[in-house]
Enzyme design. Structure first.
Site, PDB file in Angstrom:
ATOM      1  NE  ARG A  40      60.556  54.760 -23.583  1.00  0.00           N
ATOM      2  CZ  ARG A  40      60.507  55.918 -22.944  1.00  0.00           C
ATOM      3  NH1 ARG A  40      59.402  56.649 -22.972  1.00  0.00           N
ATOM      4  NH2 ARG A  40      61.545  56.377 -22.279  1.00  0.00           N
ATOM      5  N   GLY A  77      72.791  49.447 -16.732  1.00  0.00           N
ATOM      6  CA  GLY A  77      72.462  50.749 -16.156  1.00  0.00           C
ATOM      7  C   GLY A  77      73.541  51.793 -16.412  1.00  0.00           C
ATOM      8  CG  ASN A  89      70.089  63.724 -13.497  1.00  0.00           C
ATOM      9  OD1 ASN A  89      71.049  64.434 -13.817  1.00  0.00           O
ATOM     10  ND2 ASN A  89      70.116  62.402 -13.586  1.00  0.00           N
ATOM     11  CB  ALA A 134      62.691  75.797 -68.007  1.00  0.00           C
TER      12      ALA A 134
END
Ligand code: UD1
Ligand code: CA
Length: 420
Positions: free
Chosen positions: A16, A80, A172, A349
């Site tokens: 995703r 898994g 979980n 500057a």
């Protein structure tokens, strides 16, 4: 092998995210998210860290570098989280003791609750200790099921939840401690009868309980600790939470952050007490700022920059791989790259170090108490000596070093002839 050990799961692609990069390498406040998980595991007391890699394995290894306490295990196919832990078995052969399992996509996990869990496991001796969290929005997390007496029963993945189970708010966060070798017995028993057809690590606690082992679930984590990054939206949320923590820590250390919501500081930056950061300051990379400095508004400090004490850097000043000595001032519109400026100098500057010639980056050195006039350009490699003055608009060309105490002006810059 010395314990306790930690296992960090980082083999997944993170579809995703829609990225060519492994999910755990996406950056939160300038660092790959997995490095925060590694830090937390270490700080909680893990002596050895096994990182499970798969998708983008080489990138993940390279990002984590050659740390003596990190070893890698390769999960060939992403079958898994349970299968991912199995892939660590060769690395942990012969080890008996506690193993904390964490996931690489929860960068906000803090060391304190993890250390707490290690302590509890030591005194409690449970076969499995689960750190859980009770959260306002449990969407996406596995839910913790308890019996009527409040004892842990099992974890149910959201996809496998009944309509009642989906309303459970104890979740979980994938923060477990398992006693080894007992964990291997449970993993051998894992099946794939679930909505995703995967080996779920979340089934291991229940299996251990069925084998008569002790499993305890403790709600020691907070909602902000467990923000899981699965999308770019989550990545932005993680970044915002981490940024708030970084600025909070700076303030605790004595740094004034005038407008925290409009300030961005990299997690690796170190800033001394009594430094004031004005709004729209952005610090990226490993930057070190001393005490009593003044940064911003609109300052960009980049990697490798070091400011000694009492330095002032103001609006639209960008510094990269540059050191400014004590008390040096660069208040407006300047770019200094690969430069080393001594103490007590003034950078006017519009001063620019031209440090890149299209092929190579080169260094500029400026001594102490030097004065670089407005709009001066220093073409690197070049050096300006102590107490030297470079006139406004001067262009100091490559290799035409300005001697200490002299004044140069013009294009190209030449020493001003001293008045008789
Ligand atoms: C998992 C948990 C869920 C928990 C949630 C947030 C399972 C089955 N579910 O779900 O209960 O609430 O995390 O903590 O564990 N990974 C691998 N190899 C794989 C699959 C995953 O290394 O084969 C790694 C991923 O890189 C990731 C981590 O494991 O870092 C978690 O995987 P992810 O797919 O994000 O799990 P969730 O669906 O979030
Ligand atoms: Ca996840």
């Amino acid at each position: 092998m010395d314990g306790p050990v930690a296992i960090i799961l980082a083999a997944g692609h993170g579809k995703r995210m829609k990225s060519d990069k492994a999910k755990v390498l996406h950056e939160v406040c300038g660092r790959p998210m997995i490095s925060y998980v590694v830090d937390a595991a270490r700080a909680a007391g893990a002596k050895k860290i096994v990182v499970v890699v798969g998708f983008g394995a080489d990138q993940v290894r390279a990002a984590l570098g050659n740390e003596p306490d990190i070893v890698f295990a390769t999960q060939e196919k992403q079958l898994g989280t349970g299968d991912a832990v199995k892939a660590c078995r060769p690395q942990l052969e012969g080890y008996t003791g506690p193993a904390m399992i964490l996931v690489g996509d929860e960068p906000l996990i803090r060391a304190e609750p993890l250390a707490d869990l290690f302590n509890r496991q030591r005194t409690d001796g449970a076969a499995c200790l689960l750190g859980t969290a009770i959260v306002p929005d449990p969407t996406g997390f596995g839910r913790i099921l308890r019996d009527t007496a409040g004892r842990f029963m099992r974890i149910v993945e959201q996809r496998d939840c009944s309509p009642e189970e989906v309303r459970i708010t104890e979740v979980n966060p994938s923060c477990y401690i398992f006693q080894l070798p007992g964990l291997w017995d449970a993993l051998d028993k894992l099946g794939t009868t679930n909505a995703q057809g995967e080996y779920y690590l979340t089934d291991a606690p229940e299996l251990l309980q069925q084998m008569g082992r002790k499993v305890v679930a403790l709600p020691v984590l907070e909602a902000n600790d467990i923000l899981g990054v699965n999308t770019r939206q989550h990545l932005a949320q993680a970044d915002a939470l981490m940024q708030a923590r970084i600025l909070d820590q700076l303030m605790t250390n004595g740094v004034t952050v005038v407008a925290p919501l409009d300030t961005y500081v990299d997690g690796r930056a170190q800033i001394g007490a009594d430094t004031i950061i004005y709004p729209f300051t952005v610090i990226t990379g490993d930057v070190t700022v001393g005490k009593n400095c003044r940064l911003g508004p609109f300052t960009h400090l980049r990697e490798g920059t070091v400011l000694e004490d009492d330095v002032q850097v103001g609006a639209f000043v960008e510094l990269c791989r540059t050191t400014l000595g004590q008390g040096t001032i660069a208040r407006h519109h300047a770019y200094l790259g690969d430069a080393n400026v001594g103490a007590g100098s003034n950078v006017g500057a519009g001063v620019i170090t031209a440090n890149f010639d299209g092929k190579l980056k080169s260094k500029t050195t400026v001594g102490v108490n030097a004065f670089l006039g407005s709009g001066a350009i220093l073409i690197a490699p070049v050096a300006v000596g102590d107490g030297a003055v470079v006139g406004a608009g001067a262009v100091v060309t490559k290799g035409q070093d300005v001697a200490a105490g002299t004044t140069v002006a013009g294009v190209p810059a030449r020493p001003l002839s001293s008045k008789s």
